[in-house]
Enzyme design. Structure first.
Site, short mmCIF file in Angstrom:
data_model
loop_
_atom_site.label_atom_id
_atom_site.label_comp_id
_atom_site.label_asym_id
_atom_site.label_seq_id
_atom_site.Cartn_x
_atom_site.Cartn_y
_atom_site.Cartn_z
N LYS A 10 0.83 -1.22 0.00
CA LYS A 10 0.00 0.00 0.00
C LYS A 10 0.86 1.27 0.00
O LYS A 10 2.07 1.22 0.27
CB LYS A 10 -0.93 -0.04 1.22
N HIS A 116 -2.16 -5.42 1.46
CA HIS A 116 -3.45 -6.08 1.28
C HIS A 116 -3.21 -7.57 1.06
O HIS A 116 -2.21 -7.94 0.45
CB HIS A 116 -4.17 -5.51 0.05
#
Ligand code: CDP
Ligand code: MG
Length: 140
Positions: A10, A116
């Site tokens: 991210k 993620h």
């Protein structure tokens, strides 16, 4: 695709310079990278990716964060990939993530949590196809 999962490094972890360390953890845990790219999500694309969370209170913050800078998206292959990768990354909230997990090492808080990982085989396939064309997924 039961031996594959989808991940993103991210924007927080990219900005902090953790791409190399996170990829090393992924490789050391036995995952093979079968697709990978650095990209930046638009707000619309981030919103579509996280549409399942659109009624949650953190949705707008999540969309703003995920479109705030570049990410690294990848498809990973390993036996039991989805479950093993969730173990490797640790709990959503880094304060609750087991020691040594990627989120314990590199995440700042429950929103900006470094990586993620897909939560099911079905979502791994949907998320992989959202980000990659079949011709950019490799068997080797
Ligand atoms: O990413 P994971 O599957 O562990 O968690 P999720 O419940 O599917 O939530 C997706 C993402 O939303 C998280 O990874 C966080 O970036 C964000 N989130 C948040 O900002 N605040 C929360 N209370 C829960 C999740
Ligand atoms: Mg999730």
């Amino acid at each position: 695709m039961s031996n594959r999962t989808f991940t993103m490094i991210k924007p927080d972890a990219v900005k902090a310079g953790h791409i190399g360390n996170i990829l090393a953890k992924i490789a050391d845990a036995g995952f093979k990278i079968v697709a990978m790219k650095m990209t930046r999500l638009s707000a619309d694309t981030a919103g579509a990716f996280y549409a399942v969370h659109s009624h949650r209170p953190f949705y707008q913050e999540l969309v703003d964060f995920m479109s705030s800078g570049p990410i690294v998206a990848a498809i990973l292959e390993k036996d039991n990939a989805v479950e093993d990768f969730r173990t490797l990354i640790g709990a959503t909230n880094p304060a609750e993530a087991a020691p040594g997990t990627i989120r314990a090492l590199y995440a700042a808080n429950v929103g900006e949590n470094a990586v993620h990982g897909s939560d099911s085989n079905e979502n791994a396939a949907i998320e992989s196809n959202f980000h990659f064309a079949g011709c950019d997924m490799f068997a080797y």
